[in-house]
Motif scaffolding. Sequence first.
Motif, PDB file in Angstrom:
ATOM      1  N   HIS A  47      -1.154  -0.069  -8.172  1.00 37.49           N
ATOM      2  CA  HIS A  47      -2.213  -0.225  -7.189  1.00 37.49           C
ATOM      3  C   HIS A  47      -3.235  -1.326  -7.490  1.00 37.49           C
ATOM      4  O   HIS A  47      -3.589  -2.249  -6.749  1.00 37.49           O
ATOM      5  CB  HIS A  47      -2.972   1.154  -7.079  1.00 37.49           C
ATOM      6  CG  HIS A  47      -3.836   1.173  -5.967  1.00 37.49           C
ATOM      7  ND1 HIS A  47      -4.623   2.324  -5.338  1.00 37.49           N
ATOM      8  CD2 HIS A  47      -4.083   0.110  -4.966  1.00 37.49           C
ATOM      9  CE1 HIS A  47      -5.396   1.998  -4.302  1.00 37.49           C
ATOM     10  NE2 HIS A  47      -5.094   1.007  -3.964  1.00 37.49           N
ATOM     11  N   LYS A  71       2.243   8.442  -8.004  1.00 33.98           N
ATOM     12  CA  LYS A  71       1.110   8.227  -7.366  1.00 33.98           C
ATOM     13  C   LYS A  71       0.725   6.680  -6.998  1.00 33.98           C
ATOM     14  O   LYS A  71       0.169   5.944  -6.248  1.00 33.98           O
ATOM     15  CB  LYS A  71      -0.248   9.139  -7.922  1.00 33.98           C
ATOM     16  CG  LYS A  71      -1.447   8.794  -7.165  1.00 33.98           C
ATOM     17  CD  LYS A  71      -2.491  10.090  -7.938  1.00 33.98           C
ATOM     18  CE  LYS A  71      -3.829  10.058  -7.027  1.00 33.98           C
ATOM     19  NZ  LYS A  71      -3.683  10.519  -5.659  1.00 33.98           N
ATOM     20  N   GLU A 118       0.189   4.855  -3.499  1.00 33.63           N
ATOM     21  CA  GLU A 118      -1.319   4.145  -3.211  1.00 33.63           C
ATOM     22  C   GLU A 118      -1.209   2.843  -2.977  1.00 33.63           C
ATOM     23  O   GLU A 118      -1.805   2.306  -2.344  1.00 33.63           O
ATOM     24  CB  GLU A 118      -2.206   4.628  -4.465  1.00 33.63           C
ATOM     25  CG  GLU A 118      -2.493   5.876  -4.487  1.00 33.63           C
ATOM     26  CD  GLU A 118      -3.497   6.372  -3.165  1.00 33.63           C
ATOM     27  OE1 GLU A 118      -4.162   5.531  -2.624  1.00 33.63           O
ATOM     28  OE2 GLU A 118      -3.402   7.469  -2.852  1.00 33.63           O
ATOM     29  N   LYS A 133      -2.244   1.167   0.719  1.00 28.44           N
ATOM     30  CA  LYS A 133      -3.396   0.007   0.667  1.00 28.44           C
ATOM     31  C   LYS A 133      -2.923  -0.968   2.002  1.00 28.44           C
ATOM     32  O   LYS A 133      -3.768  -1.399   2.447  1.00 28.44           O
ATOM     33  CB  LYS A 133      -3.674  -0.607  -0.465  1.00 28.44           C
ATOM     34  CG  LYS A 133      -4.835  -1.399  -0.557  1.00 28.44           C
ATOM     35  CD  LYS A 133      -5.121  -1.846  -1.873  1.00 28.44           C
ATOM     36  CE  LYS A 133      -6.389  -2.976  -1.753  1.00 28.44           C
ATOM     37  NZ  LYS A 133      -7.561  -2.643  -1.123  1.00 28.44           N
TER      38      LYS A 133
END
Length: 1416
Positions: free
Chosen positions: A10, A81, A85, A89
Amino acid sequence: MANNGGNGSHAEVADDHLSSARSYQIEALEQALKQNTIVFLETGSGKTLIAIMLLRRYAHLLRKPSRFFAVFLVPTVVLVKQQAEAVRKHLDLDVEEYWGEKGVDYWNAADWKKQQDTHQLMVMTPAILLDALRHSFLSMDDIKLLIFDECHHARKRHAYALIMQEFYHRQLRDGADHLPRILGMTASPVKAKGSSSAEVYWKHIKKLESLMQSKVYTCASESDLAKYISFSTEKYRFYKAIEVPYQMFEKIMSSLSILRQKHERTIRISNLSESSRDSAIKRLSTLSKTFEFCLNELGIWLAIKAAETYSYESNDLFMWGNLDVRGEKFAREFCNDAKKVFSAYVPHDWMINHVNQAAVNIGLLSTKVVCLVESLADYRHVNDMRCIIFVERVITAIVLKSLLRELNPNLCGWKTEYTAGNHSTMQSQSRGAQNKIVEEFRKGEVNIIVATSILEEGLDVQSCNLVIRFDISATVCSFIQSRGRARMQNSDFLLLLRSGDMETLNKVNNYLMSGKIMRDESLSHASEPCEPLDNEILNEVVYHVESTGATLSLSSSISMVYFYCSRLPSDGYFKPYPRFDIDKQSGTCSIYFPKSCPLPSIHISSSSRMLKQLACLEACKQLHKLGALTDNLVPDTVETSVDPQEIEYDYVEEQVQYVPPEIVGRFGADSTKIFHFYLIKLKKNFNYEVPLQDIVLGVNTELNLDNEGLSFDLEADRGNIAVSMTYIGTSLLTQEQITISINFQMTVLRVLLDGSITKLIKSLEEFKLENSPMVFDYLLLPSMGLDENPLTIDWSSVLSVLFPFQKEHNCSLTGDNHHPVHIKNGDNHLQVICSCLVENSLVYTPHNKRVYCIKNRIPGLNGNSLMQINEGGSILYKNYYKTRYGINLLCEDESFFAARQLFVVRNYLQRGRHYKEKEISNAGVELPSELCYVLMSPISIKTLYSFSFVPSIMHRIKSWLIALNLKKMHLDCNPQCANVPASKILEAITTKKCIEKFHLESFETLGDSFLKYAASQQLFKNFQDQHEGILSSRREKIISNNSLCRLGCNCNLPGFIRNEPFDPKTWVVPGDRSCPLKMDELVLSNGRKIYIARTRTIKKKVVADVVEALIGVFLIEGGEMAALSFMGWLGITVDFNNTPYIRDLTFQPEKFLNIQHLESLLKYKFKDASLLVEALTHGSYMLPEIPKCYQRLEFLGDAVLDYLITMHLNTKYPGLTPGMLTDLRSASVNNDCYAQSAMKVELHKHILHGSPDLHRHIVSTVETFDPLSLEYTFGWESETSFPKVLGDVIESLAGAIFVDSGYNKERVYESIRPLLEPLVTPETLKLHPVKELQNITQKNHYEFNKSRKRTEDGTILFTVEVKAEGHVFKESGMAQDKKMAERLASKSVLKLLKEKIPSIFHNSKEGNDLNSEMND
């Protein structure tokens, strides 16, 4: 320059814009759109962004309701995760995350269908997708895009490889039209140990391309990437190898060996189970090897740190796997002793900051560790240090962290942490701890992380300026990935190497060249197509289920057999597993399954080397044919049949409340109307100057009082009032009579409820309007009394309403009771009337806005009289009114009238009311008539007193009518249940929250017991080939709160439930149109009408409790057939037919048990003695002669005994409070109670089992058991944790007798009841220790904490802690089940409390009584 770096993080893509993608990212995307692609780029080069751009191009195909979706696979949970993520985004896709702890292993087809219908991208670990594909929960045809992060793992038996082999390649071979686009991402397509030639590298790359059916995309050279990302500088740091002095090392290892032997002996003589002993001894061996490694590689001082780490009693970062907590204690003691051994070799004056050659010479630190410290010291000048030190072992990471922390002052104050994966059995760092450390590293709060390989491709760490390889990478992939972690400009990649180790140096140099070689080989073969997969892999034997598409391969069949057995019923003494008998010479393999498996054994012959796999695959086929594996090839205990209604059913807690149609109508619709009248008789059991007056209730339809009538008690302030209602006939009322009656009841009840006339004015104004809305349509009128015809209404009181327009009052009488007086009229002027109109009236006084009952005139008392006030003073009445209200009395010589305030309307149905005031303190007043506005006259005070009880009376009548309507609704389908009283149904739909004298708990207890008994019997008969686990699962689906709530809602039961205390303030006066009450008509399933008044919150469990209570009512009032009839109406079909219990048995029972003795003990002669053998055979008895164990019979007997004992208690003690019945049942129907009974008659001598742990527990129990000390059989009084098996066999014997006797429960009672004697009685019942302790802590506001641990063998260690009066009372209990362990711990704490603080038990009985009252 834009930083579009990132290997699946991320953080890496957080600031990216898709429009500013780099040239090589665009090239990779273009290739991925044309063909399956493996993106081979350096760590930090932005591979994740390529995946996101590709997802964007596929997004239009994934929009719902499309069946298609995309899958993003990551090798570790920590990446799930992170990658999810990153996608969220940049894209508006619906993304969901999946990992094992989410419970996906137990999802069924419906669960996965819901995921597919909802989400567009699923991010998960590969094992989850592999299982979902194998079980055909998901299909490769529906996946449009399949992304493999870190795809170099796709080799051998890794889930990445199996997904491609078992599904992609097989469908490709079969000519499938719809296969997903494949995108792989890696920093190194080769995951090989050691260095290799270009030819070998290409061989590995070619194999990966073939498996992934994808061509590698990469840049021509590092210079292409160097425009965008930074590369670290490789540096070497050499150290000389100096070993610990030999003699010292030998002495330490000798001492450690002696120490280990000593602790092993202690473990062997402990009372640990055999498996726990073996586990504890293995743990010592592992610890010894760990300490030896530390001594050799790191030095004595770090060996001490290792021993310290493992000796901590409580450490959030470490868990000892499933080690028994008692075994954990042995391990800690060994570590403590080992620390003492090591510490003896550390000089007293040595300090940690003495990191020098002297420390190396005496073996405290290794040269490698000193080299690390010196290397870090070289970077003291670096501002904002971010360093990762990669090590091979977890223990190395832990002890180096300890070393660097203690050296902190010498290392510029740098803070050090460690992070490691959670695969080690010795310790495990939580994912939360890992994420926290990495986040602190990003922020600069942590400067150094000592890490295992988890940071090579796991958690993303971008801002890193120094990477140190303390241990050299084992594979080229590991090397490349760890080097790629140094991403900042001018960062270093430092390798610690032993001087003279040319082999390692050459390996490192080859690693450094590997990236270029792999790029060159990939580019030189870029035009070559992917080769097909090896036919041997594709032609592997596979079992395929046509109906679902589920598959099971030869290679996965062994794990399926073990998984299936693990889902069979087990206990603390027996874990079901298959037993293999393989004879390679003869080419045979046999599998023997646990007794609860419907397939006893399987035998195969083959010349193949894969005998075991072939046998397991054949076993799975047979298990599927038997239904033990579902069509999705999962054990039937994991996926049971799902009711389609249950899937769609979504309970909403906001539920309507029904109003009985008998009291609803439209006033004013008819000019005349026939009313059915009922006399409501009121009889008080206390003395009070105001008498009661009977009340006449008029309704539109006859209420069908049954033969029971309706009677109940009200709890008034001074005592009870008996209320009874009887039918007295019909009468025709004119429109005028109806209007007068409504005016009367609205005036009386509105004034009583409000104490003012504000709402009354509005009500009367609304009543004059022409509209006729749906209202409560019934009349409440005063009766003339006992001496008159009961139908004679007290019309003089009904006609007494003068408000709002006072009638002309002409009285020609004279005498003491007839004097001219002044009152207020409608214009607020004074009007002269006769005093007889004021006496026995209801008046309103505008000066204080109150309503009073006027009793009589007080001659001689007027405005000039003295009024007594507080503290013996006095004031003239006229002055009092002038001072208090600013009123000048105009007729100060007129006599005052005696009055009293109105009676207070309360909830007189409430249980345990404590309004004991004899009279309102200022109830009696003296009023001048000129301040009074006459509302009603003449009206008797007894009428007003009686009508103050009307709201409570009508609430009960309305509730009774609701119950009556429910009864009628059921009778439409089952007329034979007419004898069930509506009053009992009312009890069953009334919860504790109503705070009335009755509630549903007793009937709920009975209904719960009968429902369990009936369902168990039905399942036992209908599923004779299914084991106890499936029967329990199916029973749970029938009797669970979810199921019962659903059935109750299907039958419209929530609307009938009473779940709130009566509030007179919300009671609606009949005929009052001013209240904002909207009632909608509802036609129930049987065509009956009912009305909906409002909504309220009803919990799911409340609906389930009411269902059970209603079953209990029909059981007690109508018998078992009535209860079964009601259950059938709900949708639970059960019959009590005598179904034969079919079993294929050939053994002779007498060979295994003393049948004659057991029949004598049970006072029962078995027709089929094999049932007796089955009832006493534990699952651990693996000999094939007896094919079944006691679990099925235990399942049945448990329900039979529960029902029998519950009915016995209800019959023997008919006056029990609901709470007492529940407590008695809990004390009588529990495993420990049964176990004590089994011990008394020595049943343990007859149990057939093969468990050493069970044998040991039984022997221990026999040694401590004293049958003479038992005054009564009382489960929770025992100080001993009994083997659960002992209680089980009492239940299984009950089940055996039940089946053998043709399902005759009375015969079971006759046989088992003597074994349980003496049963608990209300006099001998003691509060459960857990309940008693909770009461004490709540009453005294003590701090109360509890915790539990599960050991390896399933034992529970339960700890209870109470902080009281400055003391801490902490005790633990250990047992096979949580409840027993908690009871033992609570009992120990209670004992301590009684010794230290006896005063808190002085009022224990009082407290228990209060608690019982609250519960009831």
